[in-house]
Motif scaffolding. Structure first.
Motif, PDB file in Angstrom:
ATOM      1  N   GLY A 124      30.075  -5.182  13.070  1.00 15.59           N
ATOM      2  CA  GLY A 124      30.332  -5.819  11.780  1.00 15.59           C
ATOM      3  C   GLY A 124      29.009  -6.310  11.197  1.00 15.59           C
ATOM      4  O   GLY A 124      28.168  -6.844  11.916  1.00 15.59           O
ATOM      5  N   VAL A 125      28.811  -6.102   9.910  1.00 15.15           N
ATOM      6  CA  VAL A 125      27.567  -6.519   9.253  1.00 15.15           C
ATOM      7  C   VAL A 125      27.886  -7.659   8.289  1.00 15.15           C
ATOM      8  O   VAL A 125      28.824  -7.570   7.505  1.00 15.15           O
ATOM      9  N   HIS A 126      27.089  -8.726   8.372  1.00 12.46           N
ATOM     10  CA  HIS A 126      27.275  -9.869   7.487  1.00 12.46           C
ATOM     11  C   HIS A 126      25.941 -10.581   7.292  1.00 12.46           C
ATOM     12  O   HIS A 126      24.970 -10.296   7.973  1.00 12.46           O
ATOM     13  N   LYS A 127      25.921 -11.504   6.335  1.00 14.40           N
ATOM     14  CA  LYS A 127      24.794 -12.427   6.200  1.00 14.40           C
ATOM     15  C   LYS A 127      25.374 -13.799   5.922  1.00 14.40           C
ATOM     16  O   LYS A 127      26.498 -13.921   5.415  1.00 14.40           O
ATOM     17  N   MET A 128      24.611 -14.826   6.272  1.00 13.43           N
ATOM     18  CA  MET A 128      25.085 -16.191   6.125  1.00 13.43           C
ATOM     19  C   MET A 128      24.017 -17.061   5.484  1.00 13.43           C
ATOM     20  O   MET A 128      22.829 -16.778   5.585  1.00 13.43           O
ATOM     21  N   SER A 129      24.480 -18.123   4.873  1.00 15.54           N
ATOM     22  CA  SER A 129      23.599 -19.177   4.372  1.00 15.54           C
ATOM     23  C   SER A 129      24.460 -20.404   4.133  1.00 15.54           C
ATOM     24  O   SER A 129      25.685 -20.331   4.145  1.00 15.54           O
ATOM     25  N   GLY A 130      23.782 -21.517   3.892  1.00 14.65           N
ATOM     26  CA  GLY A 130      24.513 -22.711   3.505  1.00 14.65           C
ATOM     27  C   GLY A 130      25.011 -22.531   2.083  1.00 14.65           C
ATOM     28  O   GLY A 130      24.365 -21.883   1.260  1.00 14.65           O
ATOM     29  N   SER A 131      26.176 -23.068   1.784  1.00 12.81           N
ATOM     30  CA  SER A 131      26.698 -22.924   0.425  1.00 12.81           C
ATOM     31  C   SER A 131      26.142 -24.000  -0.501  1.00 12.81           C
ATOM     32  O   SER A 131      26.369 -23.962  -1.691  1.00 12.81           O
ATOM     33  N   SER A 132      25.386 -24.951   0.073  1.00 15.86           N
ATOM     34  CA  SER A 132      24.773 -26.010  -0.730  1.00 15.86           C
ATOM     35  C   SER A 132      23.403 -26.336  -0.149  1.00 15.86           C
ATOM     36  O   SER A 132      23.284 -26.580   1.052  1.00 15.86           O
ATOM     37  N   LYS A 133      22.382 -26.321  -0.987  1.00 17.71           N
ATOM     38  CA  LYS A 133      21.032 -26.632  -0.523  1.00 17.71           C
ATOM     39  C   LYS A 133      20.874 -28.111  -0.184  1.00 17.71           C
ATOM     40  O   LYS A 133      19.958 -28.493   0.531  1.00 17.71           O
ATOM     41  N   GLU A 134      21.757 -28.941  -0.679  1.00 18.85           N
ATOM     42  CA  GLU A 134      21.680 -30.380  -0.438  1.00 18.85           C
ATOM     43  C   GLU A 134      22.352 -30.786   0.875  1.00 18.85           C
ATOM     44  O   GLU A 134      22.192 -31.887   1.341  1.00 18.85           O
ATOM     45  N   GLN A 135      23.142 -29.889   1.460  1.00 20.76           N
ATOM     46  CA  GLN A 135      23.937 -30.244   2.627  1.00 20.76           C
ATOM     47  C   GLN A 135      23.410 -29.518   3.868  1.00 20.76           C
ATOM     48  O   GLN A 135      23.170 -28.307   3.840  1.00 20.76           O
ATOM     49  N   LYS A 136      23.248 -30.234   4.953  1.00 18.30           N
ATOM     50  CA  LYS A 136      22.800 -29.664   6.218  1.00 18.30           C
ATOM     51  C   LYS A 136      23.859 -28.683   6.749  1.00 18.30           C
ATOM     52  O   LYS A 136      25.058 -28.921   6.598  1.00 18.30           O
ATOM     53  N   LEU A 137      23.398 -27.592   7.356  1.00 13.36           N
ATOM     54  CA  LEU A 137      24.313 -26.615   7.953  1.00 13.36           C
ATOM     55  C   LEU A 137      23.944 -26.422   9.414  1.00 13.36           C
ATOM     56  O   LEU A 137      22.791 -26.123   9.743  1.00 13.36           O
ATOM     57  N   VAL A 138      24.941 -26.584  10.292  1.00 14.19           N
ATOM     58  CA  VAL A 138      24.781 -26.350  11.724  1.00 14.19           C
ATOM     59  C   VAL A 138      25.965 -25.503  12.171  1.00 14.19           C
ATOM     60  O   VAL A 138      27.122 -25.836  11.875  1.00 14.19           O
ATOM     61  N   THR A 139      25.680 -24.406  12.880  1.00 15.78           N
ATOM     62  CA  THR A 139      26.734 -23.506  13.350  1.00 15.78           C
ATOM     63  C   THR A 139      26.592 -23.253  14.847  1.00 15.78           C
ATOM     64  O   THR A 139      25.491 -23.258  15.388  1.00 15.78           O
ATOM     65  N   LEU A 140      27.720 -23.016  15.497  1.00 13.74           N
ATOM     66  CA  LEU A 140      27.785 -22.714  16.916  1.00 13.74           C
ATOM     67  C   LEU A 140      28.264 -21.273  17.058  1.00 13.74           C
ATOM     68  O   LEU A 140      29.221 -20.869  16.388  1.00 13.74           O
ATOM     69  N   HIS A 141      27.607 -20.491  17.925  1.00 11.00           N
ATOM     70  CA  HIS A 141      27.882 -19.055  18.053  1.00 11.00           C
ATOM     71  C   HIS A 141      28.152 -18.709  19.517  1.00 11.00           C
ATOM     72  O   HIS A 141      27.319 -18.981  20.379  1.00 11.00           O
TER      73      HIS A 141
END
Length: 188
Positions: A124-141
């Motif tokens: 599967g091919v995807h790309k990710m980013s935060g949806s808001s530049k003002e909000q911190k993004l942390v993800t678990l994989h």
């Protein structure tokens, strides 16, 4: 028991690495971003994310990613599959379709809120980013098997690159991280 010990005990005792088991595992671990807190180093601000390996054996790996305000490149996860859980912030996840040796074409974009978990299938091919530049993004994989042979796409260069295991979902900066570069065709 600290979070590292909890992760090690749970993941080292896994006997099944199927899709449903991995979903139950990433959910049952009940990890918070506070338990995994780490900051983006200066060099990381030039990249979409900094990652930290939390656990890895021959069958499974668990990583946490602290995102900058950049989006990653479209990529697959080699022959691995797994689950991504949003620990903090909101994710913009763009999913692509790849046919033969053509560049990926965008299928859809979705928002994933804090607490949500979404699937990353083999090839599967995807790309990710935060949806808001003002909000911190942390993800678990959580992936099985551990990712190797990840392919990263550069839609402007009309190319793909199989990257070394120490490279993330961005075009490699160092030649040694380029395992194989592939010229792609533009979709008709």
């Amino acid at each position: 028991m600290n979070v590292t010990e909890r992760i090690s005990i749970v993941l080292s005792q896994l006997k099944d690495y199927g899709k449903d088991t991995l979903l139950k595992t990433i959910t049952d671990l009940d990890i918070s971003s506070n338990e995994l807190n780490f900051s983006i180093e200066e060099k990381g601000k030039k990249r979409p994310y900094e990652r930290k390996l939390l656990y890895k054996d021959e069958n499974v790996e668990l990583l946490v990613m602290n995102w900058s305000d950049l989006e990653c490149a479209p990529h697959d996860h080699g022959q691995s599959f797994g689950w991504i859980k949003v620990l903090e912030g909101k994710v913009k996840n763009t999913v692509y379709e790849v046919k033969e040796d053509f560049l990926p074409t965008e299928l859809f974009e979705e928002q994933q809120d804090v607490g949500s978990t979404f699937y990353a299938p083999i090839e599967g091919v995807h790309k990710m980013s935060g949806s808001s530049k003002e909000q911190k993004l942390v993800t678990l994989h959580l992936y099985s098997p551990p990712i190797t042979g990840m392919k990263v796409y550069d839609l402007e260069k009309c190319a793909a690159c199989v990257v070394s295991d120490d490279c993330g979902a961005w075009w490699p900066e160092e030649q040694v991280q380029k395992v194989k570069e592939i010229k792609m065709k533009k979709a008709e």
